[in-house]
Design a protein around this motif. Structure first.
Motif, PDB file in Angstrom:
ATOM      1  N   GLU A  79      96.786  75.651  51.938  1.00 38.09           N
ATOM      2  CA  GLU A  79      97.113  74.478  51.129  1.00 38.09           C
ATOM      3  C   GLU A  79      98.399  73.809  51.617  1.00 38.09           C
ATOM      4  OE1 GLU A  79      94.589  77.288  48.803  1.00 38.09           O
ATOM      5  OE2 GLU A  79      96.324  77.454  50.143  1.00 38.09           O
ATOM      6  N   THR A  80      99.402  74.623  51.934  1.00 34.27           N
ATOM      7  CA  THR A  80     100.681  74.076  52.377  1.00 34.27           C
ATOM      8  C   THR A  80     100.559  73.424  53.747  1.00 34.27           C
ATOM      9  OG1 THR A  80     101.794  75.841  51.156  1.00 34.27           O
ATOM     10  CG2 THR A  80     103.116  74.616  52.754  1.00 34.27           C
ATOM     11  N   ASP A  83      98.982  70.052  53.375  1.00 32.30           N
ATOM     12  CA  ASP A  83      99.947  69.081  52.843  1.00 32.30           C
ATOM     13  C   ASP A  83     100.874  68.572  53.943  1.00 32.30           C
ATOM     14  OD1 ASP A  83      98.909  69.224  50.312  1.00 32.30           O
ATOM     15  OD2 ASP A  83     100.401  70.675  49.579  1.00 32.30           O
ATOM     16  N   LYS A  86      99.166  66.329  56.184  1.00 29.76           N
ATOM     17  CA  LYS A  86      98.602  65.177  55.453  1.00 29.76           C
ATOM     18  C   LYS A  86      97.087  65.094  55.651  1.00 29.76           C
ATOM     19  CE  LYS A  86     102.790  62.340  55.337  1.00 29.76           C
ATOM     20  NZ  LYS A  86     103.682  63.477  55.578  1.00 29.76           N
ATOM     21  N   LYS A  88      93.182  66.634  54.032  1.00 26.48           N
ATOM     22  CA  LYS A  88      92.528  67.109  52.824  1.00 26.48           C
ATOM     23  C   LYS A  88      91.917  68.489  53.042  1.00 26.48           C
ATOM     24  CE  LYS A  88      91.176  62.449  51.292  1.00 26.48           C
ATOM     25  NZ  LYS A  88      90.007  61.573  51.004  1.00 26.48           N
TER      26      LYS A  88
END
Length: 411
Positions: A79-80, A83, A86, A88
């Motif tokens: 998940e990090t 992020d 940038k 999905k």
């Protein structure tokens, strides 16, 4: 290509788990000609992990993250990373199907909902199936940067790298590293390095790196080449030069071979049997020899004669010798070696007697060790003074006993 390894997990920072992944991955990268400049460990914290990934991307071409791909709330790596890049997270039907099959095989009645997050992948990534667990490996590119996410458990990471990731990374590089190890004994690290200082100062490709061990110095010659044949042709002149400079002090050019292997192999070649007589080393020498496969064909017996009475009773060391020269003396080492050889009817024997500490005997300082080698009644005894604590003195004594033994059998 410059790489950075990021290990994720608070348990690593706490010291609850030894991080063996970084050593393994560094070796694999080196074999591909990928240079690992940084190794970072970060806990299960999204903010600090994001900072680590951002920093890694700013200074490295390839970022490899391990751990934090599981089903729990503190598994934040995927998940990090998404992020920071940038990108999905999207559900991968293939991985979800594999997860379902995995739990079905284990006859799970109810599959916890959080397990399904392991089917989420970073958009546009390549997926490496996990044959030994549930979390897949992921590879994603962003402009000129490459990011690889791998599961943390070694029993999942290593098979995945060996069968899937390593072949894939090979396709990204046009050169690989090839190396040869030359192992030297009986010469200290400082002296050994000075003997090749000119080679180190002018090295380009291949390179030479010295590694010091107790009683040994290992030289790794490493060449970067496109083929094994090219790599070997680059290594050969340096290898020849090392043999000219170190000669009889080189005991092997095979990385997996230890000095005790060479001793046992020499004994087999000559048809000799061996016995040991140890005082301060307390059986450590015999243990090193018996660690070698096939040692039983040449090793007859070992004696731990720590007390003076034991030296007299079992090895026939005379009271006159002990009274006149003490238990820590060349004469005692000689009689121990001779007595052990006769008792076992062995061709070769090696003896060790000394002061490992913490106190001296009023005659010899702590660290004084005498080592004797007897081959068909011919005796060689050497005196050593080792530094360090009790364990270090004993380790040095064993290593130098193997060294003396090897040289005497060779001569």
């Amino acid at each position: 290509m410059i790489a950075e390894l990021i290990s994720v997990g608070t348990e690593l920072l706490m010291g609850n788990i030894v991080n063996t992944n970084v050593a393994y991955l560094s070796r694999k990268c080196a074999s591909l000609g990928i240079q690992v400049y940084y190794q970072v460990t970060v806990g299960d914290n999204a903010k600090r992990l994001a900072q680590s990934i951002t920093t890694a991307l700013s200074r490295s071409d390839l970022v490899i993250l391990t751990g934090g791909l599981g089903p729990t709330k503190d598994d934040l790596t995927k998940e990090t990373t998404a992020d920071v890049l940038k990108k999905k997270l999207i559900c991968d039907p293939h991985t979800k199907e594999r997860l379902f099959a995995y739990f079905e095989k284990r006859e799970e009645k109810v599959i916890a909902e959080n397990n399904w997050k392991q089917a989420d992948i970073i958009e546009g990534c390549k997926v490496f199936d996990n044959e030994n667990g549930t979390a897949p490996g992921l590879y994603v590119e962003l402009e000129q940067k490459k990011v690889l996410l791998l599961p943390g458990p070694p029993n999942e990471l290593i098979p995945m790298v060996e069968t899937k990731v390593y072949p894939f990374l090979t396709s990204l590089t046009n050169q690989q590293l090839y190396s040869k190890m030359i192992k030297v004994c009986g010469i200290g690290e400082s002296k050994a390095e000075m003997m090749i200082r000119d080679l180190i100062d002018h090295q380009t490709n291949p390179t030479i790196a010295p590694y010091a061990k107790t009683g040994e110095v290992h030289f790794r010659i490493t060449a970067m080449a496109q083929t094994r044949e090219e790599g070997e042709s680059l290594i050969q002149p340096i290898e020849k030069e090392l043999y000219q400079r170190f000669g009889e002090n080189i005991f092997t050019d095979r990385e997996e071979v230890q000095l005790e292997d060479c001793v046992i192999n020499l004994l087999k070649e000559k048809g000799y049997t061996i016995t040991t007589a140890e005082s301060c080393t307390g059986g450590l020498l015999a243990a090193r020899l018996l660690n070698v496969d096939g040692a039983s064909s040449v090793f007859k017996e070992g004696h731990i004669t720590y007390a003076e009475e034991a030296k007299k009773t079992y090895l026939n060391v005379s009271q006159d010798t002990l009274s006149k020269y003490s238990a820590v003396s060349a004469k005692t080492a000689e009689e121990m070696a001779r007595g052990a050889a006769r008792l076992a009817k062995a061709d070769v024997s090696v003896s060790v007697t000394g002061l490992a500490g913490p106190k001296g005997d009023g005659i010899n300082p702590v660290g004084t060790v005498f080592i004797g080698c007897c081959i068909h009644e011919k005796i060689t005894v050497k005196k050593y003074i080792f530094e360090g604590n009790r364990a270090k003195v004993r380790e040095s004594a064993v290593q130098n006993a193997l060294d003396l033994l090897w040289r005497c059998i060779c001569s």
